[in-house]
Design a protein around this motif. Structure first.
Motif, PDB file in Angstrom:
ATOM      1  N   GLU A 129       0.539   7.514 -15.305  1.00 22.55           N
ATOM      2  CA  GLU A 129       0.894   8.551 -14.334  1.00 22.55           C
ATOM      3  C   GLU A 129       0.663   7.996 -12.932  1.00 22.55           C
ATOM      4  OE1 GLU A 129      -0.771  12.630 -15.805  1.00 22.55           O
ATOM      5  OE2 GLU A 129      -1.861  11.023 -16.798  1.00 22.55           O
ATOM      6  N   VAL A 130       1.730   7.929 -12.173  1.00 24.90           N
ATOM      7  CA  VAL A 130       1.658   7.394 -10.809  1.00 24.90           C
ATOM      8  C   VAL A 130       1.935   8.542  -9.846  1.00 24.90           C
ATOM      9  CG1 VAL A 130       2.772   5.829  -9.173  1.00 24.90           C
ATOM     10  CG2 VAL A 130       2.405   5.105 -11.537  1.00 24.90           C
ATOM     11  N   THR A 131       1.062   8.723  -8.853  1.00 23.83           N
ATOM     12  CA  THR A 131       1.263   9.810  -7.889  1.00 23.83           C
ATOM     13  C   THR A 131       1.227   9.298  -6.459  1.00 23.83           C
ATOM     14  OG1 THR A 131      -0.658  10.572  -9.160  1.00 23.83           O
ATOM     15  CG2 THR A 131       0.704  12.254  -8.145  1.00 23.83           C
ATOM     16  N   ASN A 132       2.236   9.697  -5.701  1.00 25.48           N
ATOM     17  CA  ASN A 132       2.309   9.467  -4.246  1.00 25.48           C
ATOM     18  C   ASN A 132       2.099   8.014  -3.837  1.00 25.48           C
ATOM     19  OD1 ASN A 132       0.570  12.354  -4.535  1.00 25.48           O
ATOM     20  ND2 ASN A 132       2.534  12.383  -3.487  1.00 25.48           N
ATOM     21  N   LEU A 133       2.607   7.099  -4.617  1.00 27.25           N
ATOM     22  CA  LEU A 133       2.444   5.680  -4.309  1.00 27.25           C
ATOM     23  C   LEU A 133       3.231   5.335  -3.036  1.00 27.25           C
ATOM     24  CD1 LEU A 133       0.924   3.416  -5.747  1.00 27.25           C
ATOM     25  CD2 LEU A 133       3.075   2.759  -6.818  1.00 27.25           C
ATOM     26  N   THR A 134       2.564   4.648  -2.091  1.00 27.26           N
ATOM     27  CA  THR A 134       3.186   4.342  -0.807  1.00 27.26           C
ATOM     28  C   THR A 134       2.772   2.969  -0.321  1.00 27.26           C
ATOM     29  OG1 THR A 134       3.221   6.679  -0.174  1.00 27.26           O
ATOM     30  CG2 THR A 134       3.361   5.074   1.613  1.00 27.26           C
ATOM     31  N   ARG A 135       3.720   2.233   0.235  1.00 26.04           N
ATOM     32  CA  ARG A 135       3.409   1.003   0.967  1.00 26.04           C
ATOM     33  C   ARG A 135       4.464   0.813   2.045  1.00 26.04           C
ATOM     34  NH1 ARG A 135       1.125  -4.220   1.094  1.00 26.04           N
ATOM     35  NH2 ARG A 135       2.603  -5.850   1.544  1.00 26.04           N
ATOM     36  N   GLY A 136       4.052   1.005   3.293  1.00 27.32           N
ATOM     37  CA  GLY A 136       4.951   0.835   4.424  1.00 27.32           C
ATOM     38  C   GLY A 136       6.237   1.612   4.229  1.00 27.32           C
ATOM     39  N   ASN A 137       7.366   0.977   4.549  1.00 25.30           N
ATOM     40  CA  ASN A 137       8.658   1.621   4.362  1.00 25.30           C
ATOM     41  C   ASN A 137       9.286   1.252   3.028  1.00 25.30           C
ATOM     42  OD1 ASN A 137       8.999   3.224   6.591  1.00 25.30           O
ATOM     43  ND2 ASN A 137       9.747   1.506   7.858  1.00 25.30           N
ATOM     44  N   ALA A 138       8.685   0.255   2.347  1.00 23.14           N
ATOM     45  CA  ALA A 138       9.301  -0.258   1.122  1.00 23.14           C
ATOM     46  C   ALA A 138       9.158   0.728  -0.026  1.00 23.14           C
ATOM     47  CB  ALA A 138       8.677  -1.599   0.748  1.00 23.14           C
ATOM     48  N   VAL A 139       7.998   1.380  -0.112  1.00 28.38           N
ATOM     49  CA  VAL A 139       7.744   2.343  -1.181  1.00 28.38           C
ATOM     50  C   VAL A 139       7.195   3.601  -0.529  1.00 28.38           C
ATOM     51  CG1 VAL A 139       6.464   2.821  -3.283  1.00 28.38           C
ATOM     52  CG2 VAL A 139       7.204   0.484  -2.792  1.00 28.38           C
ATOM     53  N   ARG A 140       7.928   4.709  -0.692  1.00 29.54           N
ATOM     54  CA  ARG A 140       7.517   5.906   0.032  1.00 29.54           C
ATOM     55  C   ARG A 140       7.304   7.067  -0.923  1.00 29.54           C
ATOM     56  NH1 ARG A 140      11.576   5.906   5.142  1.00 29.54           N
ATOM     57  NH2 ARG A 140      13.100   5.133   3.660  1.00 29.54           N
ATOM     58  N   ASP A 141       6.034   7.402  -1.132  1.00 31.43           N
ATOM     59  CA  ASP A 141       5.675   8.628  -1.833  1.00 31.43           C
ATOM     60  C   ASP A 141       6.310   8.706  -3.222  1.00 31.43           C
ATOM     61  OD1 ASP A 141       4.184  10.877  -1.817  1.00 31.43           O
ATOM     62  OD2 ASP A 141       5.737  12.153  -0.940  1.00 31.43           O
ATOM     63  N   VAL A 142       6.119   7.666  -4.009  1.00 32.62           N
ATOM     64  CA  VAL A 142       6.749   7.594  -5.320  1.00 32.62           C
ATOM     65  C   VAL A 142       5.801   8.127  -6.397  1.00 32.62           C
ATOM     66  CG1 VAL A 142       7.533   5.995  -7.111  1.00 32.62           C
ATOM     67  CG2 VAL A 142       8.291   5.690  -4.746  1.00 32.62           C
ATOM     68  N   SER A 143       6.270   9.067  -7.189  1.00 31.06           N
ATOM     69  CA  SER A 143       5.482   9.601  -8.294  1.00 31.06           C
ATOM     70  C   SER A 143       6.320   9.590  -9.563  1.00 31.06           C
ATOM     71  CB  SER A 143       5.053  11.050  -8.014  1.00 31.06           C
ATOM     72  OG  SER A 143       4.328  11.134  -6.820  1.00 31.06           O
ATOM     73  N   PHE A 144       5.716   9.175 -10.664  1.00 26.48           N
ATOM     74  CA  PHE A 144       6.418   9.255 -11.948  1.00 26.48           C
ATOM     75  C   PHE A 144       5.429   9.135 -13.100  1.00 26.48           C
ATOM     76  CE2 PHE A 144       6.401   4.789 -10.781  1.00 26.48           C
ATOM     77  CZ  PHE A 144       6.073   4.126 -11.959  1.00 26.48           C
ATOM     78  N   THR A 145       5.892   9.502 -14.274  1.00 27.87           N
ATOM     79  CA  THR A 145       5.058   9.469 -15.473  1.00 27.87           C
ATOM     80  C   THR A 145       5.829   8.776 -16.586  1.00 27.87           C
ATOM     81  OG1 THR A 145       4.045  11.558 -14.850  1.00 27.87           O
ATOM     82  CG2 THR A 145       3.849  10.912 -17.156  1.00 27.87           C
ATOM     83  N   VAL A 146       5.137   7.965 -17.373  1.00 31.25           N
ATOM     84  CA  VAL A 146       5.767   7.387 -18.561  1.00 31.25           C
ATOM     85  C   VAL A 146       4.904   7.760 -19.763  1.00 31.25           C
ATOM     86  CG1 VAL A 146       6.905   5.346 -19.465  1.00 31.25           C
ATOM     87  CG2 VAL A 146       6.144   5.362 -17.099  1.00 31.25           C
ATOM     88  N   ARG A 147       5.565   8.145 -20.852  1.00 32.65           N
ATOM     89  CA  ARG A 147       4.830   8.620 -22.009  1.00 32.65           C
ATOM     90  C   ARG A 147       4.817   7.609 -23.138  1.00 32.65           C
ATOM     91  NH1 ARG A 147       4.201  14.127 -21.951  1.00 32.65           N
ATOM     92  NH2 ARG A 147       4.923  15.065 -20.017  1.00 32.65           N
ATOM     93  N   GLU A 148       3.944   7.877 -24.105  1.00 33.47           N
ATOM     94  CA  GLU A 148       3.886   7.065 -25.333  1.00 33.47           C
ATOM     95  C   GLU A 148       5.261   7.015 -25.975  1.00 33.47           C
ATOM     96  OE1 GLU A 148       1.175   8.818 -28.039  1.00 33.47           O
ATOM     97  OE2 GLU A 148      -0.534   7.638 -27.360  1.00 33.47           O
ATOM     98  N   GLY A 149       5.711   5.832 -26.317  1.00 35.65           N
ATOM     99  CA  GLY A 149       6.970   5.692 -27.043  1.00 35.65           C
ATOM    100  C   GLY A 149       8.209   5.857 -26.194  1.00 35.65           C
ATOM    101  N   GLU A 150       8.021   5.997 -24.883  1.00 37.33           N
ATOM    102  CA  GLU A 150       9.171   6.258 -24.023  1.00 37.33           C
ATOM    103  C   GLU A 150       9.598   4.986 -23.276  1.00 37.33           C
ATOM    104  OE1 GLU A 150      10.340   9.677 -20.808  1.00 37.33           O
ATOM    105  OE2 GLU A 150       8.409   8.717 -20.554  1.00 37.33           O
ATOM    106  N   ILE A 151      10.900   4.823 -23.089  1.00 39.72           N
ATOM    107  CA  ILE A 151      11.392   3.771 -22.198  1.00 39.72           C
ATOM    108  C   ILE A 151      11.965   4.461 -20.972  1.00 39.72           C
ATOM    109  CG2 ILE A 151      13.009   1.868 -21.873  1.00 39.72           C
ATOM    110  CD1 ILE A 151      12.872   1.272 -24.805  1.00 39.72           C
ATOM    111  N   LEU A 152      11.324   4.205 -19.822  1.00 36.45           N
ATOM    112  CA  LEU A 152      11.767   4.804 -18.577  1.00 36.45           C
ATOM    113  C   LEU A 152      12.581   3.773 -17.812  1.00 36.45           C
ATOM    114  CD1 LEU A 152      11.546   7.139 -16.436  1.00 36.45           C
ATOM    115  CD2 LEU A 152       9.620   5.847 -15.487  1.00 36.45           C
ATOM    116  N   GLY A 153      13.851   4.066 -17.570  1.00 38.19           N
ATOM    117  CA  GLY A 153      14.681   3.153 -16.787  1.00 38.19           C
ATOM    118  C   GLY A 153      14.487   3.421 -15.310  1.00 38.19           C
ATOM    119  N   VAL A 154      14.476   2.357 -14.513  1.00 37.44           N
ATOM    120  CA  VAL A 154      14.415   2.536 -13.055  1.00 37.44           C
ATOM    121  C   VAL A 154      15.599   1.788 -12.473  1.00 37.44           C
ATOM    122  CG1 VAL A 154      13.071   2.212 -10.967  1.00 37.44           C
ATOM    123  CG2 VAL A 154      11.909   2.712 -13.118  1.00 37.44           C
ATOM    124  N   TYR A 155      16.563   2.556 -11.958  1.00 34.39           N
ATOM    125  CA  TYR A 155      17.783   1.961 -11.435  1.00 34.39           C
ATOM    126  C   TYR A 155      17.778   2.021  -9.911  1.00 34.39           C
ATOM    127  CZ  TYR A 155      22.641   0.919 -10.593  1.00 34.39           C
ATOM    128  OH  TYR A 155      23.792   0.340 -10.133  1.00 34.39           O
TER     129      TYR A 155
END
Lengths: 333, 500
Positions: B260-286
């Protein structure tokens, strides 16, 4: 097209044979050069191939060999330590100065080693902590410590004891175990210890990884800064022990004595790299390199080569061996 | 209208890949022409051929009615074609003036550089580029990215070109800086300079371009008049229709949250990113190149320091400050740069496999070589790594097998979260399918899998859920059924942002 095939086969066969030859040269060239030199010397130099002379060579290379062990680890980790000679000085000078203050042999030696380790920590902080390039960081420390040595010995006067060296140190510097000089035994024990660290302990694996690709090692979870720091502390402490042996051998603390070993130490590690299949610094190779350099000097002394030409010849032979290895590496493809 | 540039039937093959397969590309004098396509469509290759960096295998280039052959970058520049490259080469200690006149400094009669004239002419040149209010005596390193770009444009304009190519010029610019750049481009157009504009970003095309040519898989799909076209039409052209590869999607039971990732931020490259990945799940990031996907994953893995955000693994908050912390927390990253960051090419299969979990193959620091050997042999067999022995240097393995060694390393470390960053780049088709299968197996065993990819078929074929990123933010979250190629591209190019 079919008619051409045997010719092509022959060509390929020839090429492969030549590649195999160069592979052999690149792997064993240094060893072969060492053996050839030893054989030639045993014919032309009177007294070369005697037990006494061989033990003399071993004694003469033990300080170089011990310093080379630490340098092997540092260079395997992708670094270099130009202050390694001064770490030896610190070991010897601290030890003798404390003996002169009336300290016992054991505590004085330990303090000398601690002094060396402290220098290693300074290098480690500059390189792993602050991020200064190893060459420059250790060059700076090299220069600073040299200056301190002069300042604390009134311009480089040796530190003498006003009493006899304690027995354990005489044993370390000039003693024999059976026919074998004690310092050769120390070299052998340390070489074994370094071999184990390098090949049988997690640290050795991490050092290799960091030396080959620091970023990939970091992204595999290796604490790269800790690993780098450890190599510098170990190398300096080991060099300090070499310095203690040097001081015990001449019964005094000689400022700036260790610096003379720097280039030979680096040369030994580089020559040693050529005998490893992967071209990495390695413990056995460094010992061979040290033996090579020691034998050259010994042979020239026996042959009464003018002293001032000795380092010239040593340098020329070193370049010859490295050139051969590098040539063979490009040839084998 | 007269054709300024005509590239006809351009073909370029690299070992194993046809980068351009008979592409035609015509640019009319005075227009701003967009060159569009997904990653790997062939845009860069086409531009590099025009720039004289690559020689085409066949085809013809006609510029100003003259046939160009045997081109080098210098010759191309001399004909009046200028390039603003994505990666700029500057000498940080040089002043702006020195940079502008590098190699052709004005001289005094005694042969020494006439500094006064150099700076006067530099100031004049900068003033003629719209909005370049830059002191020509400033060192380059004190300039912002956008100001450096203006210096580049000025430098190009000093050669009085008739055509300027912008290669993804807005990749690292803020929104205001993008507007300023557009003003410069419109000004160029008024001055009669023709512009080729290479970009991923759909909104930009509709703001400044007259026509657009779309490439796909090394072929030209078509050229459209932007004013008579729509974002949907262009996206459809870029994506095409066919799903070329089959994906062995394994149905797994999706369990409780692992990462579980909440409010991840680094400069302008990554801004307020939150997401969750579950057991057995493949989460695509496009997302397209530069959208912040790799940067996000490097933050999760502790490879770069984050400004803000929390990370939980199996419900427990973990303080990840280094990759070492991430490995201990059970997070694994399979990086995009396999040979540079994934494996140590000069170490053996065995040493690579156990590098991240060496503690479990040792006691009190001493390696248990026998135990290590048998464990590595087990991984070689299980992952079908094709290698003559475990002591083979990884350098000599194929790309696919190298990737399996990376996988073995993380399986040995008993990771719970596997993050794959473009895992099939440079991997042949057969090994690709194997890596897909292994990803499915990991998920089936209860791991949480994140798949970062620029390949739409890969994302659609494997993911249970898809996040789309644009300019450092998550621009959409789509279910497996919602994630059509059109939608993915629409959100990846900031489509959602245009509507809003």
């Amino acid at each position: 097209m079919d008619a051409k095939t045997p010719v092509a086969d022959q060509l390929i066969g020839k090429q492969q044979r030549s590649m195999r030859l160069w592979m052999f040269v690149s792997r064993y060239g240094t060893l072969a050069a060492f053996l050839v030199m030893a054989i030639v010397l045993s014919f032309v130099a009177p007294g070369f191939l005697t037990m006494f002379n061989i033990l003399t060579i071993l004694r003469q290379i033990s300080v170089l060999g011990i310093m080379g062990l630490g340098m092997t680890l540092v260079m395997a980790g992708g670094g270099i330590d130009l202050s390694i000679g001064e770490a030896a000085d610190v070991g010897g000078l601290v030890c003798v100065a404390l003996l002169a203050q009336g300290w016992g042999a054991g505590p004085a030696v330990l303090a000398g080693l601690a002094g060396g380790a402290a220098m290693g920590m300074l290098n480690a902080t500059l390189i792993a902590g602050i991020g200064i390039a190893p060459f420059l960081a250790t060059l700076g420390v090299h220069s600073m410590v040299r200056s301190l040595e002069m300042a604390f010995t009134r311009g480089g006067l040796p530190i003498y004891l006003n009493r006899a060296m304690p027995r354990p140190l005489i044993f370390l510097g000039r003693g024999l175990v059976g026919p074998i000089p004690t310092q050769v035994i120390v070299l052998a024990v340390l070489a074994l210890a370094y071999y184990v660290i390098y090949h049988r302990v997690t640290l050795g694996r991490y050092v290799t990884a960091v030396g080959l690709n620091r970023e990939a090692a970091r992204l595999s979870g290796v604490s790269v800064n800790k690993v780098t720091a450890t190599t510098y502390v170990l190398a300096s402490a080991t060099a300090a022990l070499a310095g203690v042996i040097l001081a015990a051998r001449v019964s005094s603390g000689q400022p700036l004595a260790g610096g003379a070993y720097l280039l030979d130490t680096i040369a030994a590690v580089f020559m040693g790299r050529t005998i490893s299949a992967e071209g990495r610094p390695n413990v056995l190779g460094t010992l061979v390199g040290a033996a090579f350099l020691g034998t050259v000097v010994n042979g020239m002394t026996l042959l009464n080569v003018v002293f001032y030409m000795q380092t010239f010849i040593k340098g020329a032979l070193l370049l010859g061996v490295l050139a051969l290895a590098s040539f063979a590496r490009t040839k084998r493809g | 209208m007269p054709c300024l540039l005509e590239m006809t039937d351009i073909r370029k093959e690299f070992p194993g890949v046809v980068a351009l397969d008979g592409v035609d590309f015509q640019v009319e004098a005075g227009e701003v022409h967009a060159l569009l396509g997904e990653n790997g469509a062939g845009k860069s290759t086409l531009i590099k051929i025009l720039a004289g960096l690559y020689t085409p295998d066949s085809g013809e280039i006609i510029f100003h009615g003259e046939r160009l052959t045997g081109m080098t970058p210098q010759k191309v520049l001399a004909r009046g074609i200028g390039f603003i490259h994505q990666e700029r080469v500057h000498i940080p200690y040089f002043t702006v003036g020195q940079m502008l006149f590098l190699g052709h400094e004005p001289r005094k009669s005694n042969g020494l550089i006439d500094w006064q004239r150099l700076y006067e002419e530099a100031d004049a040149a900068l003033a003629s580029t719209l909005g370049a209010h830059i002191d020509s005596r400033l060192p380059m390193q004190h300039l912002s990215v956008s100001e450096m770009q203006l210096v580049d444009i000025t430098k190009i304009l000093m050669t009085e070109p008739s055509l300027i190519v912008f290669d993804e010029p807005t990749a690292s610019l803020s929104e205001e800086e993008v507007e300023r750049l557009f003003a410069v481009i419109r000004n160029l157009k008024e001055r009669g300079v023709t512009v080729i504009y290479v970009s991923h970003r759909l909104d930009e095309i509709f703001k400044i371009c007259d026509r657009a040519t779309v490439l796909k898989d090394g072929k030209r799909v078509g050229t459209v008049d932007v004013k008579k076209s729509s974002p949907d039409q262009i996206v459809t052209m870029m994506v095409g229709r066919k799903l070329e590869e089959q994906f062995p999607k394994v149905e797994t039971k999706i369990g409780k949250p692992v990462l579980e990732v909440t409010n991840l931020t680094r400069g302008n490259a990554v801004r307020d990113v939150s997401f969750t990945v579950r057991e057995g799940e493949i989460l695509g990031v496009y997302g397209l190149v530069g959208a912040g996907r790799t940067e996000t994953m490097r933050l999760v893995f502790g490879a770069d320091p984050k400004d803000a955000g929390t990370i939980r693994v199996d419900g427990r908050e973990v303080d990840i400050k280094s990759p070492g912390d991430a490995v201990r927390a059970g997070v694994a990253l399979v990086p995009e740069d396999r040979r540079g960051q994934g494996v140590l090419v000069d170490m053996s299969v065995r040493e690579n496999t156990t590098l991240a979990s060496l503690k479990s193959f040792s006691s009190r620091g001493f390696l248990k070589l026998g135990f290590e050997g048998s464990a590595v042999a087990g991984f070689i067999k299980r992952l079908a790594i094709r290698t003559p022995s475990s002591s083979q240097l990884v350098r000599y393995l194929s790309g696919g097998n190298q990737q399996k060694v990376v996988l073995a390393k993380w399986m040995a470390s008993k990771a719970r979260v596997f993050i794959f960053d473009q895992p099939t780049i440079g991997v042949d088709v057969g090994a690709k399918a194997e890596i897909y299968r292994l990803m499915g197996d990991l998920a089936a065993e209860g791991a949480a899998v994140v798949l970062v990819s620029s390949e739409i078929p890969e994302i659609r074929g494997l993911s249970d859920r898809v996040l789309v990123m644009y300019k450092g933010r998550i621009s959409a979250e789509l279910s497996r059924d919602e994630a059509t190629a059109e939608k993915l591209l629409f959100y990846a190019m900031g489509g959602g942002a245009v509507d809003a």
